[in-house]
Design a protein around this motif. Structure first.
Motif, PDB file in Angstrom:
ATOM      1  N   SER A 110      14.850   8.800  25.724  1.00  0.00           N
ATOM      2  CA  SER A 110      15.865   9.839  25.553  1.00  0.00           C
ATOM      3  C   SER A 110      15.990  10.284  24.112  1.00  0.00           C
ATOM      4  CB  SER A 110      17.225   9.331  26.050  1.00  0.00           C
ATOM      5  OG  SER A 110      17.645   8.204  25.296  1.00  0.00           O
ATOM      6  N   ALA A 111      15.506   9.463  23.166  1.00  0.00           N
ATOM      7  CA  ALA A 111      15.620   9.819  21.754  1.00  0.00           C
ATOM      8  C   ALA A 111      14.392   9.356  20.976  1.00  0.00           C
ATOM      9  CB  ALA A 111      16.877   9.206  21.141  1.00  0.00           C
ATOM     10  N   LEU A 112      13.954  10.200  20.057  1.00  0.00           N
ATOM     11  CA  LEU A 112      12.905   9.871  19.103  1.00  0.00           C
ATOM     12  C   LEU A 112      13.493  10.076  17.717  1.00  0.00           C
ATOM     13  CD1 LEU A 112      10.030   9.268  18.111  1.00  0.00           C
ATOM     14  CD2 LEU A 112       9.476  11.684  18.498  1.00  0.00           C
ATOM     15  N   ILE A 113      13.546   9.009  16.941  1.00  0.00           N
ATOM     16  CA  ILE A 113      14.177   9.053  15.628  1.00  0.00           C
ATOM     17  C   ILE A 113      13.126   8.756  14.568  1.00  0.00           C
ATOM     18  CG2 ILE A 113      16.017   8.106  14.181  1.00  0.00           C
ATOM     19  CD1 ILE A 113      17.282   7.180  16.929  1.00  0.00           C
ATOM     20  N   GLN A 114      13.032   9.645  13.598  1.00  0.00           N
ATOM     21  CA  GLN A 114      12.033   9.519  12.552  1.00  0.00           C
ATOM     22  C   GLN A 114      12.690   9.167  11.223  1.00  0.00           C
ATOM     23  OE1 GLN A 114       8.512   9.875  12.580  1.00  0.00           O
ATOM     24  NE2 GLN A 114       8.804   9.097  10.497  1.00  0.00           N
ATOM     25  N   ALA A 115      12.161   8.129  10.569  1.00  0.00           N
ATOM     26  CA  ALA A 115      12.626   7.766   9.228  1.00  0.00           C
ATOM     27  C   ALA A 115      11.914   8.641   8.214  1.00  0.00           C
ATOM     28  CB  ALA A 115      12.335   6.296   8.949  1.00  0.00           C
ATOM     29  N   GLY A 116      12.690   9.448   7.481  1.00  0.00           N
ATOM     30  CA  GLY A 116      12.146  10.312   6.444  1.00  0.00           C
ATOM     31  C   GLY A 116      12.699   9.925   5.081  1.00  0.00           C
ATOM     32  N   SER A 117      12.729  10.878   4.148  1.00  0.00           N
ATOM     33  CA  SER A 117      13.112  10.548   2.779  1.00  0.00           C
ATOM     34  C   SER A 117      13.895  11.667   2.112  1.00  0.00           C
ATOM     35  CB  SER A 117      11.863  10.246   1.949  1.00  0.00           C
ATOM     36  OG  SER A 117      12.183  10.083   0.589  1.00  0.00           O
ATOM     37  N   LEU A 118      14.853  11.270   1.276  1.00  0.00           N
ATOM     38  CA  LEU A 118      15.595  12.223   0.452  1.00  0.00           C
ATOM     39  C   LEU A 118      14.721  12.822  -0.644  1.00  0.00           C
ATOM     40  CD1 LEU A 118      18.986  10.356  -0.146  1.00  0.00           C
ATOM     41  CD2 LEU A 118      18.566  12.242   1.427  1.00  0.00           C
ATOM     42  N   ALA A 119      13.522  12.291  -0.826  1.00  0.00           N
ATOM     43  CA  ALA A 119      12.628  12.792  -1.874  1.00  0.00           C
ATOM     44  C   ALA A 119      12.280  14.264  -1.680  1.00  0.00           C
ATOM     45  CB  ALA A 119      11.352  11.959  -1.923  1.00  0.00           C
ATOM     46  N   ILE A 120      12.558  14.809  -0.509  1.00  0.00           N
ATOM     47  CA  ILE A 120      12.246  16.209  -0.248  1.00  0.00           C
ATOM     48  C   ILE A 120      13.026  17.140  -1.166  1.00  0.00           C
ATOM     49  CG2 ILE A 120      14.013  16.641   1.528  1.00  0.00           C
ATOM     50  CD1 ILE A 120      11.719  18.105   3.101  1.00  0.00           C
ATOM     51  N   TYR A 121      14.145  16.669  -1.722  1.00  0.00           N
ATOM     52  CA  TYR A 121      14.954  17.504  -2.609  1.00  0.00           C
ATOM     53  C   TYR A 121      14.442  17.501  -4.046  1.00  0.00           C
ATOM     54  CZ  TYR A 121      18.147  17.198   1.344  1.00  0.00           C
ATOM     55  OH  TYR A 121      18.689  17.254   2.614  1.00  0.00           O
ATOM     56  N   GLY A 122      13.431  16.682  -4.327  1.00  0.00           N
ATOM     57  CA  GLY A 122      12.882  16.633  -5.672  1.00  0.00           C
ATOM     58  C   GLY A 122      13.774  15.870  -6.626  1.00  0.00           C
ATOM     59  N   ASP A 123      13.609  16.134  -7.914  1.00  0.00           N
ATOM     60  CA  ASP A 123      14.384  15.481  -8.967  1.00  0.00           C
ATOM     61  C   ASP A 123      15.520  16.420  -9.356  1.00  0.00           C
ATOM     62  OD1 ASP A 123      15.268  13.900 -11.037  1.00  0.00           O
ATOM     63  OD2 ASP A 123      13.714  14.554 -12.447  1.00  0.00           O
ATOM     64  N   THR A 124      16.715  16.139  -8.864  1.00  0.00           N
ATOM     65  CA  THR A 124      17.823  17.068  -9.097  1.00  0.00           C
ATOM     66  C   THR A 124      19.133  16.322  -9.288  1.00  0.00           C
ATOM     67  OG1 THR A 124      19.090  18.903  -8.156  1.00  0.00           O
ATOM     68  CG2 THR A 124      18.143  17.338  -6.611  1.00  0.00           C
ATOM     69  N   ARG A 125      19.965  16.867 -10.162  1.00  0.00           N
ATOM     70  CA  ARG A 125      21.310  16.328 -10.356  1.00  0.00           C
ATOM     71  C   ARG A 125      22.349  17.164  -9.631  1.00  0.00           C
ATOM     72  NH1 ARG A 125      20.381  15.492 -16.870  1.00  0.00           N
ATOM     73  NH2 ARG A 125      18.530  14.170 -16.633  1.00  0.00           N
ATOM     74  N   GLU A 126      21.913  18.272  -9.047  1.00  0.00           N
ATOM     75  CA  GLU A 126      22.817  19.095  -8.243  1.00  0.00           C
ATOM     76  C   GLU A 126      23.061  18.405  -6.907  1.00  0.00           C
ATOM     77  OE1 GLU A 126      24.223  21.929  -9.325  1.00  0.00           O
ATOM     78  OE2 GLU A 126      23.221  21.573 -11.243  1.00  0.00           O
ATOM     79  N   GLU A 127      24.276  18.544  -6.379  1.00  0.00           N
ATOM     80  CA  GLU A 127      24.594  17.922  -5.097  1.00  0.00           C
ATOM     81  C   GLU A 127      23.767  18.539  -3.975  1.00  0.00           C
ATOM     82  OE1 GLU A 127      28.735  16.591  -3.881  1.00  0.00           O
ATOM     83  OE2 GLU A 127      28.447  18.328  -2.557  1.00  0.00           O
ATOM     84  N   ARG A 159      15.445  13.817  22.711  1.00  0.00           N
ATOM     85  CA  ARG A 159      16.070  14.358  21.506  1.00  0.00           C
ATOM     86  C   ARG A 159      15.271  13.936  20.275  1.00  0.00           C
ATOM     87  NH1 ARG A 159      20.163  11.804  19.906  1.00  0.00           N
ATOM     88  NH2 ARG A 159      20.160  10.159  21.489  1.00  0.00           N
ATOM     89  N   GLN A 160      15.284  14.782  19.254  1.00  0.00           N
ATOM     90  CA  GLN A 160      14.588  14.453  18.012  1.00  0.00           C
ATOM     91  C   GLN A 160      15.580  14.438  16.846  1.00  0.00           C
ATOM     92  OE1 GLN A 160      11.432  17.475  19.239  1.00  0.00           O
ATOM     93  NE2 GLN A 160      10.353  16.308  17.655  1.00  0.00           N
ATOM     94  N   VAL A 161      15.592  13.318  16.148  1.00  0.00           N
ATOM     95  CA  VAL A 161      16.477  13.130  14.997  1.00  0.00           C
ATOM     96  C   VAL A 161      15.638  12.662  13.823  1.00  0.00           C
ATOM     97  CG1 VAL A 161      18.465  11.865  14.077  1.00  0.00           C
ATOM     98  CG2 VAL A 161      18.381  12.469  16.519  1.00  0.00           C
ATOM     99  N   LEU A 162      15.859  13.260  12.668  1.00  0.00           N
ATOM    100  CA  LEU A 162      15.156  12.822  11.464  1.00  0.00           C
ATOM    101  C   LEU A 162      16.174  12.445  10.398  1.00  0.00           C
ATOM    102  CD1 LEU A 162      11.924  14.082   9.909  1.00  0.00           C
ATOM    103  CD2 LEU A 162      13.907  13.853   8.410  1.00  0.00           C
ATOM    104  N   PHE A 163      16.082  11.202   9.921  1.00  0.00           N
ATOM    105  CA  PHE A 163      16.967  10.704   8.871  1.00  0.00           C
ATOM    106  C   PHE A 163      16.234  10.734   7.530  1.00  0.00           C
ATOM    107  CE2 PHE A 163      19.523   7.953  12.012  1.00  0.00           C
ATOM    108  CZ  PHE A 163      20.562   8.885  12.047  1.00  0.00           C
ATOM    109  N   ARG A 164      16.766  11.519   6.595  1.00  0.00           N
ATOM    110  CA  ARG A 164      16.280  11.472   5.215  1.00  0.00           C
ATOM    111  C   ARG A 164      17.012  10.320   4.532  1.00  0.00           C
ATOM    112  NH1 ARG A 164      16.777  18.051   4.250  1.00  0.00           N
ATOM    113  NH2 ARG A 164      14.785  18.603   5.244  1.00  0.00           N
ATOM    114  N   ILE A 165      16.311   9.205   4.388  1.00  0.00           N
ATOM    115  CA  ILE A 165      16.958   7.954   3.998  1.00  0.00           C
ATOM    116  C   ILE A 165      17.015   7.807   2.481  1.00  0.00           C
ATOM    117  CG2 ILE A 165      16.847   5.433   4.201  1.00  0.00           C
ATOM    118  CD1 ILE A 165      15.416   5.845   6.869  1.00  0.00           C
ATOM    119  N   GLY A 166      18.169   7.315   2.014  1.00  0.00           N
ATOM    120  CA  GLY A 166      18.382   7.114   0.592  1.00  0.00           C
ATOM    121  C   GLY A 166      17.955   5.728   0.129  1.00  0.00           C
TER     122      GLY A 166
END
Length: 303
Positions: A110-127, A159-166
């Protein structure tokens, strides 16, 4: 009948922690691993796979309740051409083959959950919430290809869920362990400028996120899987030293970080010198309750 959850590539710190959590919650847990098949003391069953091709392991997906995919070569390495190619291929191959296994299943999860990364936002100090622009560089490109591959395939019943993990904090491994080692050696000072952000969360909160995503049909799409209170590297290292009962430690200027990363740690210096200021906007909007929001109290408990 107990629900079966498959953790693809789940033999690392995050996967084994989630496996223990789910067993306590009454699930049957299977970890797909490149190592040999076995059964652990708490009943977690390890099944061999290669992360790239269909095999006998795919029968475990058929009839399972959910699949969580952790697979991917660690980015904690020097970015040689070969390592960069493996970082990309290990992620894309596993996404594709897990999708293939779901597509051939008579009773798909019923669910497929993918572990991803916050690195997609690059190097940033903006929220950065989930709608923030992407950054640039190799790590960003990896994340973009990874997410594109994951959402390129859709399913009628899954269902597909992707977590951008910190930056996940826990005991006996994970992101905190090398920093603890440095602090014990009196080297737990500010890294580089110290202004780079660390978007941290406790492993227990991450496990709870996965659990809710497995069970709650509202979960869909992309989420920042991080705590609500990111801090700078300078603040984090100060709080870590205090939690460990350590006094002042000399800062590590950027040139020394580069030298130490390549010669001692054998890893990419950008991992320590860059950061991102991310918040879990969608999780908060859906009412997720964090157990750990205070860094000082969290570190005192862990170390």
């Amino acid at each position: 009948m107990r629900k079966r959850v498959i953790l693809a590539g789940g033999s690392g710190f995050l996967g084994t922690s989630l496996a223990d959590y789910l067993v306590e919650e009454g699930y049957d847990v299977i970890i797909l691993t490149r190592n040999g098949s076995k059964v652990s003391e708490n009943g977690v069953r390890y099944v061999q796979w290669d992360g790239a091709t269909l095999g006998d392991w795919a029968t475990e997906v058929d009839g399972s309740f959910a699949v969580v995919n952790f697979t991917g070569k660690s980015v904690n390495c020097i970015y040689t051409k070969a390592n960069k190619e493996e970082i990309v291929s290990s992620r894309l191959n596993s996404v594709h083959v897990v999708s293939d296994a779901i597509n051939q299943a008579e009773n798909p999860p019923s669910a497929l959950i993918q572990a991803g990364s916050l690195a997609i936002y690059g190097d940033t100090r903006e929220e950065c919430d989930e709608n923030a622009p992407h950054g640039d560089g190799f790590s960003v490109e990896v994340c973009e290809k990874w997410e594109e591959a994951f959402f390129d395939q859709t399913f009628d019943e899954t269902r597909q869920v992707l977590f951008r993990i910190g930056f996940v904090l826990g005991q006996n491994g994970g992101a905190l362990e090398p920093l603890e080692k440095l602090a014990r050696l009196g080297l737990g000072g500010t890294v580089g400028s110290g202004k780079q952000y660390i978007s941290w969360l406790h492993i227990d909160d991450l496990n709870k996120m996965f659990h809710e995503a497995i069970e709650d049909e509202r979960y869909n799409g992309i989420y920042n899987a991080t705590g609500p209170n990111p801090v700078t590297n300078q603040t984090f290292m100060r709080e870590l030293r205090q939690a460990m009962g350590k006094g002042w430690a000399p800062p590590a200027p950027t040139p020394f970080v580069w030298l130490g990363a390549y010669t001692v740690m054998r890893t990419e210096p950008s991992l320590a010198l860059t950061g991102r200021n991310c918040v879990p906007r969608k999780l908060e909007e859906e009412g997720f309750q964090f157990q750990y929001t205070n860094l000082r109290e969290t570190l005192k408990e862990l170390v």
